[in-house]
Write an enzyme that holds these catalytic residues in place. Structure first.
Site, mmCIF file in Angstrom:
data_model
loop_
_atom_site.group_PDB
_atom_site.id
_atom_site.type_symbol
_atom_site.label_atom_id
_atom_site.label_comp_id
_atom_site.label_asym_id
_atom_site.label_seq_id
_atom_site.Cartn_x
_atom_site.Cartn_y
_atom_site.Cartn_z
ATOM 1 N N SER A 111 -16.931 -15.933 -28.953
ATOM 2 C CA SER A 111 -17.697 -15.508 -30.393
ATOM 3 C C SER A 111 -18.947 -15.149 -29.919
ATOM 4 O O SER A 111 -19.526 -15.239 -28.775
ATOM 5 C CB SER A 111 -17.870 -16.776 -31.155
ATOM 6 O OG SER A 111 -18.879 -17.585 -30.883
ATOM 7 N N LYS A 112 -19.620 -14.204 -30.966
ATOM 8 C CA LYS A 112 -21.074 -13.820 -30.825
ATOM 9 C C LYS A 112 -22.129 -14.693 -30.291
ATOM 10 O O LYS A 112 -23.165 -14.428 -29.673
ATOM 11 C CB LYS A 112 -21.510 -12.951 -31.543
ATOM 12 C CG LYS A 112 -21.775 -13.371 -32.910
ATOM 13 C CD LYS A 112 -22.447 -12.375 -33.896
ATOM 14 C CE LYS A 112 -23.022 -13.180 -35.091
ATOM 15 N NZ LYS A 112 -23.471 -12.020 -35.803
ATOM 16 N N ARG A 113 -21.803 -16.035 -30.764
ATOM 17 C CA ARG A 113 -22.790 -16.968 -30.614
ATOM 18 C C ARG A 113 -22.611 -17.632 -29.077
ATOM 19 O O ARG A 113 -23.725 -18.175 -28.570
ATOM 20 C CB ARG A 113 -22.573 -18.223 -31.374
ATOM 21 C CG ARG A 113 -22.812 -17.994 -33.039
ATOM 22 C CD ARG A 113 -24.446 -18.044 -33.374
ATOM 23 N NE ARG A 113 -24.390 -17.255 -34.521
ATOM 24 C CZ ARG A 113 -25.293 -16.081 -34.746
ATOM 25 N NH1 ARG A 113 -26.114 -16.046 -33.763
ATOM 26 N NH2 ARG A 113 -25.376 -15.511 -35.744
#
Ligand code: GLU
Length: 511
Positions: A267-269
């Protein structure tokens, strides 16, 4: 999997934010496949969902593809081919006719339900513990052209009442589709709801626009992420009902990119959490101003990013890991794409970059290092900087590490690695160093081989083994315990500077 049809593939992102590295991999596989088969690679912007539009996202996608050299032959930002425009909002008027065609053939219907009607349906079904879907069962209880009289439907349309067009999905039918990576996939239509194809705002939904455009743009293969596999049976139904099944593209759904721990989608996190970029170039969120880091700004070279991405889900079946773009084009095949999710490995990503950094021309590296040097108000000769780069580039993974690894070439050390001194310095060390200095003073030529000879002579004279002294010698010259080949390093310092450094070390270490 090849037939006579010309290969035409597309990358079809929605401009809902920055392009995730998984999306870049989809673009890359499309690109490699197209080039391998002398086909066309198209960039289509799927922006029919106006509520999810993010400003700057389209430009970001184009810039990322340009930076990586994954350049489409046709598409938004890359020049018009014969199928322009390539942005769905600009093709708005071409979709309704197909939705109407489906209504006319009995495969779709108008639905006039308000959001309150839909909510009431959901509540009703929730109470009886049934999956709340608009489908072959529930549609008979709703306000649509299947339940209302022909006159009423006509009336409502004439009154310009809001409506959507929904696909009439059969109650229980097996839809079979062949996926080039997964093989046969069977889905029963009982699990599919009556998807909206055309919205009340006059725009098609993703499903309709995607299928219509793939058809109109002569797309031969749809290569996209696994998250779209559940939509594929619905797309098959659309091709069938529109009478296009004979030219339906072949499907290949790519495996997910997984978190480094291996569980769950990357994920982008994850990037910020684990210290690596998840986006090709830096992205500044236009609403929150949050900055998400990019491969480019983190010092990755585009060729390395391409190489590492190619290996996240594909392998050539040999031990070779370093592939130029041309080599990837030759070696790539859908058959060798894995069904299983590919785990992102940060260290492997760095390793790939390191392999590419060491092949960058010294002149190019020197331009970057020179900036660091002049920032420190040190004036140096350009050729010297280039030679330094030639020596240290094997040691670094990123060009931004150049200064850290080479600063002692520009500033003589004033401190010396203490653990090495503690381990290696003894009563003989100063004598050996003095002899080395003397040997150097007497040498006329100062090349790495004469330096090595002079050094060896001094060691032999003192019955000292090189393995017990070499690291100490390095620390005296550079202050640090590791670095490039030592005699080449001394050659670059030059005779006077080398002697001066050894004398300084002698003075400082003895104290
Ligand atoms: N617009 C879809 C996306 O954002 C494209 C999916 C497809 O390639 O069919 O990923």
């Amino acid at each position: 999997m090849m037939d006579e049809r010309k290969v035409r593939v597309r990358f079809a992102p929605s401009p809902t934010g920055p392009l995730h590295i998984g999306g870049v991999r989809t673009a890359l596989y499309n690109y490699l496949f197209a080039k391998k088969h002398q086909g066309d690679f198209i960039l289509r912007i799927e922006d029919t969902d106006q509520t999810r539009f993010v400003s700057g996202a389209e430009e970001y996608i184009i810039e990322s593809l340009k930076w990586l050299g994954i350049e489409p032959n046709e598409g938004v930002g890359f020049g018009d081919g014969q199928f322009a425009p390539y942005k769905q909002s600009e093709r708005k008027n071409s979709y309704r006719q197909y939705a109407e065609q489906l209504v006319a053939s009995g495969n779709a219907y108008y639905a006039f339900d308000t959001s309150e009607d839909l909510e009431a349906m959901r509540e009703r079904l929730k109470a009886s513990n049934v999956d709340a879907k608009y489908d072959s069962i529930t549609r008979s209880t709703m306000k649509n052209s299947l339940t209302l009289s022909e006159d009423e439907v006509k009336q409502r349309l004439e009154n310009k009442e809001q409506f959507v067009i929904r696909l009439k999905v059969p109650r229980k039918e097996e839809v079979k589709l062949y996926d080039e990576i997964r093989g046969w996939v069977n889905v029963n239509t009982s699990s599919i709801d009556d998807k909206v194809l055309f919205k009340s705002d006059g725009m098609p939904t993703y499903h309709l626009a995607n299928v219509v455009d793939d058809y109109l743009m002569n797309i031969s293969h749809v290569i996209r992420g696994e998250e779209w596999l559940p939509s594929a049976p619905l797309h098959v139904l659309l091709y069938r009902y529109l009478g296009w099944e004979s030219v339906m593209p072949k499907f290949a759904h790519l495996p997910l990119l997984l978190k480094p721990e291996g569980n769950g989608k990357l994920s982008k996190r994850d990037g910020d959490r684990l210290g690596f970029p998840v986006f090709p170039i830096e992205w500044k969120d236009p609403t929150t101003n949050e900055i998400l880091s990019g491969y480019k700004q983190n010092g990755y070279l585009p060729e390395a990013v391409i190489n590492l991405l190619a290996f996240l889900g594909w392998n050539p079946g040999t031990a070779q890991e370093i592939f130029s773009k041309e080599e990837l084009i030759q070696a790539f095949s859908i058959e060798r794409v894995s069904k299983h999710g590919a785990k992102f490995d940060v260290n492997k990503a760095k390793w790939f970059n390191q392999q590419y950094v060491r092949h960058v021309d010294n002149k190019i590296l020197a331009a970057e290092l020179k900036n660091n040097v002049t920032e420190k108000n040190i004036s140096v000769d350009e050729i010297y900087v280039e030679k330094v780069c030639g020596l240290v580039k094997e040691k670094i993974s990123f060009t931004k590490e150049l200064w850290d690894y080479s600063q002692y070439f520009f500033v003589a050390p004033t401190s010396f690695d203490e653990s090495v001194i503690k381990k290696r310095w003894n009563e003989k060390s100063a004598i050996v160093l003095n002899d080395i200095i003397e040997s150097f003073q007497n040498s006329i030529e100062f090349s790495h081989s004469t330096i090595e000879n002079a050094y060896n002579e001094a060691l032999i004279k003192n019955e000292m083994q090189s393995k017990d002294f070499l690291q100490l010698f390095r620390v005296c010259l550079s202050g640090v315990a590791s670095g490039p080949p030592i005699f080449e390093m001394a050659e670059l310092f030059g005779k006077e500077n080398t002697i001066l450094r050894l004398e300084t070390a002698l003075k400082n270490i003895k104290q």
